[in-house]
Scaffold this motif. Sequence first.
Motif, PDB file in Angstrom:
ATOM      1  N   ILE A 178      -6.428  11.724 -32.384  1.00  0.00           N
ATOM      2  CA  ILE A 178      -7.803  11.257 -32.610  1.00  0.00           C
ATOM      3  C   ILE A 178      -8.381  11.905 -33.866  1.00  0.00           C
ATOM      4  CG2 ILE A 178     -10.151  11.261 -31.697  1.00  0.00           C
ATOM      5  CD1 ILE A 178      -8.890  11.131 -28.875  1.00  0.00           C
ATOM      6  N   CYS A 179      -8.152  13.200 -34.033  1.00  0.00           N
ATOM      7  CA  CYS A 179      -8.613  13.898 -35.242  1.00  0.00           C
ATOM      8  C   CYS A 179      -7.957  13.309 -36.485  1.00  0.00           C
ATOM      9  CB  CYS A 179      -8.304  15.392 -35.140  1.00  0.00           C
ATOM     10  SG  CYS A 179      -9.287  16.267 -33.909  1.00  0.00           S
ATOM     11  N   GLY A 180      -6.669  12.991 -36.374  1.00  0.00           N
ATOM     12  CA  GLY A 180      -5.970  12.365 -37.495  1.00  0.00           C
ATOM     13  C   GLY A 180      -6.599  11.037 -37.861  1.00  0.00           C
ATOM     14  N   ALA A 181      -7.014  10.257 -36.846  1.00  0.00           N
ATOM     15  CA  ALA A 181      -7.658   8.966 -37.099  1.00  0.00           C
ATOM     16  C   ALA A 181      -8.988   9.147 -37.824  1.00  0.00           C
ATOM     17  CB  ALA A 181      -7.862   8.227 -35.780  1.00  0.00           C
ATOM     18  N   VAL A 182      -9.707  10.201 -37.485  1.00  0.00           N
ATOM     19  CA  VAL A 182     -10.980  10.485 -38.173  1.00  0.00           C
ATOM     20  C   VAL A 182     -10.730  10.786 -39.645  1.00  0.00           C
ATOM     21  CG1 VAL A 182     -12.942  12.080 -38.313  1.00  0.00           C
ATOM     22  CG2 VAL A 182     -12.122  11.294 -36.072  1.00  0.00           C
ATOM     23  N   PHE A 183      -9.746  11.629 -39.922  1.00  0.00           N
ATOM     24  CA  PHE A 183      -9.404  11.939 -41.324  1.00  0.00           C
ATOM     25  C   PHE A 183      -8.896  10.689 -42.050  1.00  0.00           C
ATOM     26  CE2 PHE A 183      -8.771  16.414 -39.673  1.00  0.00           C
ATOM     27  CZ  PHE A 183      -9.863  16.936 -40.343  1.00  0.00           C
ATOM     28  N   ASP A 184      -8.145   9.849 -41.326  1.00  0.00           N
ATOM     29  CA  ASP A 184      -7.627   8.616 -41.922  1.00  0.00           C
ATOM     30  C   ASP A 184      -8.774   7.686 -42.316  1.00  0.00           C
ATOM     31  OD1 ASP A 184      -5.442   6.778 -42.600  1.00  0.00           O
ATOM     32  OD2 ASP A 184      -6.138   5.610 -40.887  1.00  0.00           O
ATOM     33  N   PHE A 185      -9.834   7.687 -41.538  1.00  0.00           N
ATOM     34  CA  PHE A 185     -11.008   6.860 -41.848  1.00  0.00           C
ATOM     35  C   PHE A 185     -11.743   7.379 -43.079  1.00  0.00           C
ATOM     36  CE2 PHE A 185     -15.600   6.124 -41.367  1.00  0.00           C
ATOM     37  CZ  PHE A 185     -15.629   4.735 -41.330  1.00  0.00           C
TER      38      PHE A 185
END
Length: 253
Positions: A38-45
């Motif tokens: 989930i944290c990775g998805a935030v950074f990806d955004f």
Amino acid sequence: MKKEIPNIITLLNFLCGVLSIVALLLWEKPVLSSCFIICGAVFDFFDGMTARALKVSGAIGKELDSLADVVSFGVAPSLIAVSLLLENKDNYTFLQFGNSILCYLPLFMAVMSCYRLAKFNVDERQTLSFIGLPTPANALIWLTIPIINYFQTNDIFLWGINSKSLHSLFFNLMNSPYFIVPLSIVLGILLVGEIPLFALKFKNLSWHDNKVKYIFLSLSLLLIILFNFYAFPFIILIYILLSILNNLFLNKK
């Protein structure tokens, strides 16, 4: 230094993917593994948003983004699916075939995620929509299962329909090899399939231009209100079905 800021954010996405794998395999904390995705998805955004805001988009950033996504949204969620099967292999005879070869079938998603992201980098059609299932959407299905398992085993109720029988049904379904193995194969195929899927990108806020997106967001919100974390696998299913229906409508038109 300014042009490296988006790349640093992308590398944080990559680091979250690595930590997700570490949390799952070494620390044996599947919920923490899901949280890192989930944290990775935030950074990806935010890496793409930051690049556009600073006007420093470049070829290296695009390649780096795909490399990070392979780990965070390809390898990590596939290993979560593998771990779910390994936990249940003693309860299902067919999982013991060939020294548990079937338990590793979800790695097919990791392979297809890698191919999809390489394909995405050279496919000029995927500007306003996607061709094939996006890797974060696939990851969303698998990262929710450890969280659901945690809530179910600790008898934690968040919100929505408070029915133990319904929650138990979802729990048993999402942990069943009869659900995990076929789903991992189907999703792996969808990752590289030539199926146009709409992207949640708004050029304007008009109903006419965005009705499919508004319908999807409304249904997603309703499912989350009713079923909390249990809703996410079904949200992805609705996303795929709405995209197919939208394509059929546009073709007829």
